[in-house]
Design a protein around this motif. Structure first.
Motif, PDB file in Angstrom:
ATOM      1  N   ASP A 150       0.941  -1.025   0.075  1.00  0.00           N
ATOM      2  CA  ASP A 150      -0.281  -0.381  -0.125  1.00  0.00           C
ATOM      3  C   ASP A 150       1.076   1.532  -0.338  1.00  0.00           C
ATOM      4  OD1 ASP A 150      -2.257  -1.519   0.119  1.00  0.00           O
ATOM      5  OD2 ASP A 150      -3.091  -1.124   1.932  1.00  0.00           O
ATOM      6  N   GLY A 151       1.973   1.449   0.705  1.00  0.00           N
ATOM      7  CA  GLY A 151       2.432   2.329   0.576  1.00  0.00           C
ATOM      8  C   GLY A 151       3.365   2.540  -0.620  1.00  0.00           C
ATOM      9  N   ALA A 152       4.020   1.306  -1.838  1.00  0.00           N
ATOM     10  CA  ALA A 152       3.855   1.512  -2.542  1.00  0.00           C
ATOM     11  C   ALA A 152       2.963   2.370  -4.048  1.00  0.00           C
ATOM     12  CB  ALA A 152       5.154   0.179  -3.129  1.00  0.00           C
ATOM     13  N   GLY A 153       2.035   1.762  -3.500  1.00  0.00           N
ATOM     14  CA  GLY A 153       0.844   1.968  -3.757  1.00  0.00           C
ATOM     15  C   GLY A 153       0.237   3.823  -4.199  1.00  0.00           C
ATOM     16  N   LEU A 154       0.866   4.769  -2.422  1.00  0.00           N
ATOM     17  CA  LEU A 154       0.957   5.957  -2.736  1.00  0.00           C
ATOM     18  C   LEU A 154       1.929   6.622  -3.076  1.00  0.00           C
ATOM     19  CD1 LEU A 154      -1.291   5.396   1.190  1.00  0.00           C
ATOM     20  CD2 LEU A 154      -1.917   6.126  -0.551  1.00  0.00           C
ATOM     21  N   ALA A 155       3.043   5.711  -3.008  1.00  0.00           N
ATOM     22  CA  ALA A 155       4.863   6.236  -4.024  1.00  0.00           C
ATOM     23  C   ALA A 155       3.747   6.952  -5.191  1.00  0.00           C
ATOM     24  CB  ALA A 155       5.290   6.081  -3.455  1.00  0.00           C
ATOM     25  N   LEU A 156       2.942   5.557  -6.374  1.00  0.00           N
ATOM     26  CA  LEU A 156       2.545   6.739  -7.009  1.00  0.00           C
ATOM     27  C   LEU A 156       1.147   7.485  -6.924  1.00  0.00           C
ATOM     28  CD1 LEU A 156       3.390   5.263 -10.268  1.00  0.00           C
ATOM     29  CD2 LEU A 156       1.040   3.873  -9.510  1.00  0.00           C
ATOM     30  N   VAL A 157       1.077   6.972  -5.469  1.00  0.00           N
ATOM     31  CA  VAL A 157      -0.608   8.721  -6.303  1.00  0.00           C
ATOM     32  C   VAL A 157       0.549   9.995  -5.533  1.00  0.00           C
ATOM     33  CG1 VAL A 157      -1.932   9.359  -4.778  1.00  0.00           C
ATOM     34  CG2 VAL A 157      -2.375   7.060  -5.414  1.00  0.00           C
ATOM     35  N   ASN A 216       3.296  11.013  -6.718  1.00  0.00           N
ATOM     36  CA  ASN A 216       4.400  11.136  -7.525  1.00  0.00           C
ATOM     37  C   ASN A 216       4.232  10.315  -8.972  1.00  0.00           C
ATOM     38  OD1 ASN A 216       6.528  12.044  -9.083  1.00  0.00           O
ATOM     39  ND2 ASN A 216       7.708  12.439  -8.037  1.00  0.00           N
ATOM     40  N   ASN A 217       3.598  10.373 -10.079  1.00  0.00           N
ATOM     41  CA  ASN A 217       3.264   9.306 -10.895  1.00  0.00           C
ATOM     42  C   ASN A 217       4.602   8.662 -11.467  1.00  0.00           C
ATOM     43  OD1 ASN A 217       0.486   9.186 -11.788  1.00  0.00           O
ATOM     44  ND2 ASN A 217       1.181  10.222 -12.836  1.00  0.00           N
ATOM     45  N   SER A 218       6.215   9.490 -11.090  1.00  0.00           N
ATOM     46  CA  SER A 218       7.400   9.286 -11.672  1.00  0.00           C
ATOM     47  C   SER A 218       7.595   8.523 -10.240  1.00  0.00           C
ATOM     48  CB  SER A 218       7.975   9.365 -12.714  1.00  0.00           C
ATOM     49  OG  SER A 218       8.358  10.641 -12.564  1.00  0.00           O
ATOM     50  N   PRO A 219       8.446   8.000  -9.140  1.00  0.00           N
ATOM     51  CA  PRO A 219       8.696   8.692  -8.064  1.00  0.00           C
ATOM     52  C   PRO A 219       9.913   7.994  -7.798  1.00  0.00           C
ATOM     53  CG  PRO A 219       7.274   6.508  -7.541  1.00  0.00           C
ATOM     54  CD  PRO A 219       6.854   7.250  -9.201  1.00  0.00           C
ATOM     55  N   SER A 220      10.667   8.442  -6.904  1.00  0.00           N
ATOM     56  CA  SER A 220      12.105   8.399  -7.029  1.00  0.00           C
ATOM     57  C   SER A 220      12.808   7.037  -6.380  1.00  0.00           C
ATOM     58  CB  SER A 220      13.141   9.599  -6.613  1.00  0.00           C
ATOM     59  OG  SER A 220      12.710   9.710  -5.509  1.00  0.00           O
ATOM     60  N   THR A 221      13.828   6.624  -6.340  1.00  0.00           N
ATOM     61  CA  THR A 221      14.002   5.251  -5.332  1.00  0.00           C
ATOM     62  C   THR A 221      13.514   5.676  -4.366  1.00  0.00           C
ATOM     63  OG1 THR A 221      15.524   4.809  -7.143  1.00  0.00           O
ATOM     64  CG2 THR A 221      15.447   3.366  -5.128  1.00  0.00           C
ATOM     65  N   SER A 222      13.850   6.810  -3.956  1.00  0.00           N
ATOM     66  CA  SER A 222      14.171   7.055  -2.048  1.00  0.00           C
ATOM     67  C   SER A 222      12.502   7.306  -2.264  1.00  0.00           C
ATOM     68  CB  SER A 222      14.581   8.072  -1.736  1.00  0.00           C
ATOM     69  OG  SER A 222      14.508   9.512  -3.106  1.00  0.00           O
ATOM     70  N   TRP A 253       9.447   5.496  -3.085  1.00  0.00           N
ATOM     71  CA  TRP A 253       9.319   4.557  -3.500  1.00  0.00           C
ATOM     72  C   TRP A 253       9.636   3.915  -1.648  1.00  0.00           C
ATOM     73  CZ3 TRP A 253       6.298   2.749  -6.281  1.00  0.00           C
ATOM     74  CH2 TRP A 253       5.581   3.009  -7.422  1.00  0.00           C
ATOM     75  N   THR A 254      10.957   3.755  -1.642  1.00  0.00           N
ATOM     76  CA  THR A 254      11.470   3.346  -0.235  1.00  0.00           C
ATOM     77  C   THR A 254      10.839   3.933   1.032  1.00  0.00           C
ATOM     78  OG1 THR A 254      13.337   2.767  -2.118  1.00  0.00           O
ATOM     79  CG2 THR A 254      13.987   2.238   1.291  1.00  0.00           C
ATOM     80  N   GLY A 255      11.483   5.118   1.252  1.00  0.00           N
ATOM     81  CA  GLY A 255       9.921   5.563   2.145  1.00  0.00           C
ATOM     82  C   GLY A 255       9.094   5.276   2.544  1.00  0.00           C
ATOM     83  N   MET A 256       8.097   5.943   1.120  1.00  0.00           N
ATOM     84  CA  MET A 256       6.753   5.070   1.604  1.00  0.00           C
ATOM     85  C   MET A 256       6.494   4.056   1.377  1.00  0.00           C
ATOM     86  SD  MET A 256       4.732   7.923   1.094  1.00  0.00           S
ATOM     87  CE  MET A 256       2.958   7.325   0.917  1.00  0.00           C
ATOM     88  N   SER A 257       6.729   2.751   1.373  1.00  0.00           N
ATOM     89  CA  SER A 257       7.026   1.249   1.612  1.00  0.00           C
ATOM     90  C   SER A 257       7.603   0.821   3.207  1.00  0.00           C
ATOM     91  CB  SER A 257       8.038   0.334   0.401  1.00  0.00           C
ATOM     92  OG  SER A 257       7.705   0.684  -1.228  1.00  0.00           O
ATOM     93  N   LEU A 258       8.859   1.921   3.006  1.00  0.00           N
ATOM     94  CA  LEU A 258       8.563   1.505   4.603  1.00  0.00           C
ATOM     95  C   LEU A 258       8.052   1.866   5.641  1.00  0.00           C
ATOM     96  CD1 LEU A 258      13.086   2.233   4.564  1.00  0.00           C
ATOM     97  CD2 LEU A 258      11.131  -0.053   5.105  1.00  0.00           C
TER      98      LEU A 258
END
Length: 166
Positions: A7-14, A16-22, A24-29
């Protein structure tokens, strides 16, 4: 933690349409931590067996898929917009909603490990039967395979029936 991470990874996409690695990682964690905390609350409020956990896992998996598939069939197929943000939101909302629903269904139930496995297998079998029915209908030209609902409706009905029956 698993669903929270997704869900965190999905929200990272919400965000920013092209999220940075940081991002993705931060939202996933952050999602993983939130999922762990909420999972602990759920597990502490009622007794969970392995079978109950399997049923909630199944609901979470298919709950993520079904709203996103319905959205993709109903909205994005018929428009020229980029649906990634809404598609991710549908998946996250379906995941959270299905886990809450499954948690309430597990109240005062104690599934054995075998019963939990049968929920997983029954739901998956229903999904695959729906997929097979859709393939037969589209290959026999009963309905056009370009129809967005050609595969969505049978898969959703099959998944729900498999979960409900088991």
């Amino acid at each position: 933690g698993l669903f929270g991470m997704l869900d965190g990874a999905g929200l990272a996409l919400v965000v920013n349409n092209s999220p940075s690695t940081s991002l993705w990682t931060g939202m996933s964690l952050a999602g993983s931590a939130a999922g762990f905390a909420l999972g602990s609350v759920m597990a502490n409020n009622q007794t969970y067996t392995r079978g109950n956990a399997s049923a909630v896992l199944t609901a979470g998996i298919y709950g993520t898929f079904i709203p996103a598939a319905i959205y993709a069939s109903a909205i994005s197929w018929n428009s020229n917009t980029n649906p990634t943000t809404a598609l991710a939101l549908m998946g996250v909302a379906g995941n959270v909603g299905s886990i809450i629903l499954a948690n309430s269904l597990m109240s005062d139930r104690h599934f054995s490990t075998a019963e939990g496995t049968s929920v997983i297998l029954g739901t998956t079998a229903g999904y695959l039967i729906g997929l097979g029915v859709a393939y037969i209908l589209t290959s026999g030209n009963q309905i056009s395979s370009s129809t967005p609902w050609a595969f969505t409706i049978p898969m959703v009905i099959g998944s729900a029936a498999g979960f409900g029956i088991t």
